[in-house]
Design a protein around this motif. Sequence first.
Motif, mmCIF file in Angstrom:
data_model
loop_
_atom_site.group_PDB
_atom_site.id
_atom_site.type_symbol
_atom_site.label_atom_id
_atom_site.label_comp_id
_atom_site.label_asym_id
_atom_site.label_seq_id
_atom_site.Cartn_x
_atom_site.Cartn_y
_atom_site.Cartn_z
ATOM 1 N N ASN A 148 26.726 32.237 39.952
ATOM 2 C CA ASN A 148 26.748 33.205 41.039
ATOM 3 C C ASN A 148 27.728 32.827 42.149
ATOM 4 O O ASN A 148 28.194 33.693 42.887
ATOM 5 N N LYS A 149 28.016 31.527 42.265
ATOM 6 C CA LYS A 149 28.882 31.069 43.336
ATOM 7 C C LYS A 149 29.807 29.991 42.785
ATOM 8 O O LYS A 149 29.344 28.983 42.235
ATOM 9 N N VAL A 150 31.126 30.202 42.946
ATOM 10 C CA VAL A 150 32.131 29.317 42.357
ATOM 11 C C VAL A 150 33.098 28.863 43.439
ATOM 12 O O VAL A 150 33.511 29.651 44.294
ATOM 13 N N LEU A 151 33.467 27.588 43.376
ATOM 14 C CA LEU A 151 34.537 27.055 44.203
ATOM 15 C C LEU A 151 35.762 26.830 43.339
ATOM 16 O O LEU A 151 35.670 26.201 42.282
ATOM 17 N N ILE A 152 36.909 27.332 43.787
ATOM 18 C CA ILE A 152 38.186 27.055 43.138
ATOM 19 C C ILE A 152 39.002 26.187 44.069
ATOM 20 O O ILE A 152 39.261 26.553 45.221
ATOM 21 N N VAL A 153 39.395 25.013 43.585
ATOM 22 C CA VAL A 153 40.226 24.091 44.360
ATOM 23 C C VAL A 153 41.665 24.278 43.902
ATOM 24 O O VAL A 153 42.011 23.948 42.769
ATOM 25 N N GLY A 154 42.494 24.828 44.764
ATOM 26 C CA GLY A 154 43.889 25.066 44.426
ATOM 27 C C GLY A 154 44.227 26.536 44.420
ATOM 28 O O GLY A 154 43.618 27.317 43.682
ATOM 29 N N GLY A 155 45.204 26.919 45.238
ATOM 30 C CA GLY A 155 45.587 28.315 45.371
ATOM 31 C C GLY A 155 46.891 28.654 44.699
ATOM 32 O O GLY A 155 47.635 29.511 45.177
ATOM 33 N N GLY A 156 47.185 28.013 43.568
ATOM 34 C CA GLY A 156 48.363 28.367 42.781
ATOM 35 C C GLY A 156 48.090 29.563 41.892
ATOM 36 O O GLY A 156 47.088 30.274 42.033
ATOM 37 N N ILE A 157 48.988 29.781 40.929
ATOM 38 C CA ILE A 157 48.884 30.966 40.080
ATOM 39 C C ILE A 157 47.566 31.000 39.318
ATOM 40 O O ILE A 157 46.862 32.011 39.302
ATOM 41 N N GLY A 158 47.204 29.888 38.658
ATOM 42 C CA GLY A 158 45.968 29.859 37.887
ATOM 43 C C GLY A 158 44.741 30.050 38.757
ATOM 44 O O GLY A 158 43.825 30.807 38.401
ATOM 45 N N GLY A 159 44.700 29.365 39.889
ATOM 46 C CA GLY A 159 43.548 29.483 40.773
ATOM 47 C C GLY A 159 43.358 30.882 41.300
ATOM 48 O O GLY A 159 42.228 31.404 41.344
ATOM 49 N N MET A 160 44.442 31.524 41.701
ATOM 50 C CA MET A 160 44.332 32.887 42.215
ATOM 51 C C MET A 160 43.904 33.861 41.124
ATOM 52 O O MET A 160 43.071 34.742 41.358
ATOM 53 N N CYS A 161 44.470 33.719 39.928
ATOM 54 C CA CYS A 161 44.079 34.613 38.833
ATOM 55 C C CYS A 161 42.608 34.431 38.480
ATOM 56 O O CYS A 161 41.901 35.409 38.204
ATOM 57 N N ALA A 162 42.131 33.190 38.473
ATOM 58 C CA ALA A 162 40.710 32.950 38.203
ATOM 59 C C ALA A 162 39.838 33.604 39.271
ATOM 60 O O ALA A 162 38.800 34.208 38.968
ATOM 61 N N ALA A 163 40.245 33.490 40.533
ATOM 62 C CA ALA A 163 39.472 34.099 41.611
ATOM 63 C C ALA A 163 39.369 35.609 41.431
ATOM 64 O O ALA A 163 38.295 36.200 41.596
ATOM 65 N N ILE A 164 40.485 36.245 41.094
ATOM 66 C CA ILE A 164 40.486 37.701 40.905
ATOM 67 C C ILE A 164 39.572 38.099 39.753
ATOM 68 O O ILE A 164 38.758 39.027 39.866
ATOM 69 N N MET A 165 39.679 37.393 38.631
ATOM 70 C CA MET A 165 38.874 37.742 37.455
ATOM 71 C C MET A 165 37.382 37.509 37.702
ATOM 72 O O MET A 165 36.535 38.303 37.264
ATOM 73 N N LEU A 166 37.036 36.436 38.387
ATOM 74 C CA LEU A 166 35.619 36.152 38.634
ATOM 75 C C LEU A 166 35.027 37.120 39.653
ATOM 76 O O LEU A 166 33.865 37.523 39.541
ATOM 77 N N ARG A 167 35.810 37.500 40.651
ATOM 78 C CA ARG A 167 35.316 38.483 41.614
ATOM 79 C C ARG A 167 35.058 39.819 40.923
ATOM 80 O O ARG A 167 34.138 40.553 41.305
ATOM 81 N N ARG A 168 35.839 40.137 39.904
ATOM 82 C CA ARG A 168 35.635 41.389 39.162
ATOM 83 C C ARG A 168 34.263 41.416 38.493
ATOM 84 O O ARG A 168 33.719 42.480 38.232
ATOM 85 N N GLN A 169 33.717 40.235 38.229
ATOM 86 C CA GLN A 169 32.381 40.139 37.637
ATOM 87 C C GLN A 169 31.280 40.091 38.696
ATOM 88 O O GLN A 169 30.099 39.942 38.366
ATOM 89 N N GLY A 170 31.645 40.173 39.960
ATOM 90 C CA GLY A 170 30.660 40.131 41.025
ATOM 91 C C GLY A 170 30.256 38.735 41.452
ATOM 92 O O GLY A 170 29.284 38.569 42.199
ATOM 93 N N ILE A 171 31.002 37.722 41.009
ATOM 94 C CA ILE A 171 30.694 36.336 41.362
ATOM 95 C C ILE A 171 31.287 36.024 42.738
ATOM 96 O O ILE A 171 32.424 36.403 43.034
ATOM 97 N N ASP A 172 30.512 35.357 43.584
ATOM 98 C CA ASP A 172 31.031 34.901 44.870
ATOM 99 C C ASP A 172 32.022 33.765 44.637
ATOM 100 O O ASP A 172 31.713 32.800 43.928
ATOM 101 N N VAL A 173 33.204 33.873 45.232
ATOM 102 C CA VAL A 173 34.260 32.894 45.015
ATOM 103 C C VAL A 173 34.780 32.394 46.357
ATOM 104 O O VAL A 173 35.187 33.193 47.207
ATOM 105 N N ASP A 174 34.773 31.072 46.527
ATOM 106 C CA ASP A 174 35.491 30.416 47.613
ATOM 107 C C ASP A 174 36.714 29.745 47.009
ATOM 108 O O ASP A 174 36.610 29.064 45.979
ATOM 109 N N LEU A 175 37.874 29.924 47.628
ATOM 110 C CA LEU A 175 39.095 29.263 47.182
ATOM 111 C C LEU A 175 39.641 28.445 48.337
ATOM 112 O O LEU A 175 39.847 28.980 49.438
ATOM 113 N N VAL A 176 39.859 27.147 48.102
ATOM 114 C CA VAL A 176 40.450 26.294 49.126
ATOM 115 C C VAL A 176 41.814 25.826 48.649
ATOM 116 O O VAL A 176 42.017 25.501 47.481
ATOM 117 N N GLU A 177 42.765 25.823 49.575
ATOM 118 C CA GLU A 177 44.148 25.423 49.292
ATOM 119 C C GLU A 177 44.602 24.496 50.403
ATOM 120 O O GLU A 177 44.563 24.846 51.580
#
Length: 377
Positions: free
Chosen positions: A5-34
């Motif tokens: 339900n809640k995911v942290l992504i460490v790193g705001g590069g291409i992979g991290g941003m794409c993961a954030a977009i895809m997980l948010r599409r599933q309704g998962i709460d996403v924090d991204l730190v860069e």
Amino acid sequence: MALVNKVLIVGGGIGGMCAAIMLRRQGIDVDLVELNPQWAADGAGITISGPTLRGLREIGVVDDVLRVGGSWRAVDICDADGALQACVPIDPAHGADGLPGAAGIMRTALASILGDATRAAGAQVRLGVSFEMLAQDAEGVDVVFTDGSRARYDLVIGADGVNSTVRRHVKPDFGGPRFTGQGSWRAVVPRLRENSTIYMGKTTKAGMNPISATHCYLFVLDKREGMDFVAPEQWPRLLAELLEEFDGPIGDFRRALLNGSPDEHRVLYRPLAGHIIDGPWHRGRIALLGDAVHATTPHLASGAGIAVEGAIVLAQELARRHSLEGALLAYAGRHYDRARLVVSSSARLGDIERNGGSRDDHTRIMVNALQALRAPI
């Protein structure tokens, strides 16, 4: 019920941003730190292969990328003086109907497009921040951040690049990426042709890939003895020396580099390193993505592509599996072969270039790898 339900992504590069977009599409709460407070990508241009365009369409940003960047459907092969020798068509990837064979864009422009999409998707982005401590148990991961704040997550994704700090929590014995014996030179130049263009010198190959309607980025690889620091003020002169055997458009650029303002060409040098780590790519509730597990040289123009694909596969497996462990095992299982193909084929191409090997072998390896990558993920 969602696995996380809640995911942290460490790193705001291409992979991290794409993961954030895809997980948010599933309704998962996403924090991204860069850690970079400017969220600014380093580099000149980036080539986006057909399979990568297919992945970016899945992410939802391909129209913006093609609008801002440049694209092509063939590669022109020229001699060192710029005379056309051959024109090689590039087919779109399977399932990428309507898209060009390849595209290019400034890294800063791609980062801006993905950054806007990440925020629009609803991910909470914090810049100038990373983690201080990760402590996981069977139910979650407690995180202490560098700004002193704390939070708990169901899953932490380390998308923090080739020198990943998250990686020590998953693969503590990994010795680090291996220098390949080559360096990469890039610069921004005017766009002269519709297609991507490769200029073949006697000892050096240079290329120009469109990154907009008006500009290309020039790329050259050279043989290097080590990863010694090269002062940026030396970059224009060293690149000009590397291009001495060329005339025509490359020669014009070389003269402009020596006689004009080097800043306008945004010359960039980077030593090349690569690695791929055997699976699994997770330990408990901490997983790795992108360059943290599969960093590659640019020979196949697919490093960004496999990061995009990795984000897509990870999100898909989290959506369809019944356990987190099963999802993370399936993610590495599905993605490993394609990532290994890119890393190993690129390394072999670099070896041939460094050692003066067979051009026929070089062509065969490149064609076979690119053809395999056109297949569906």
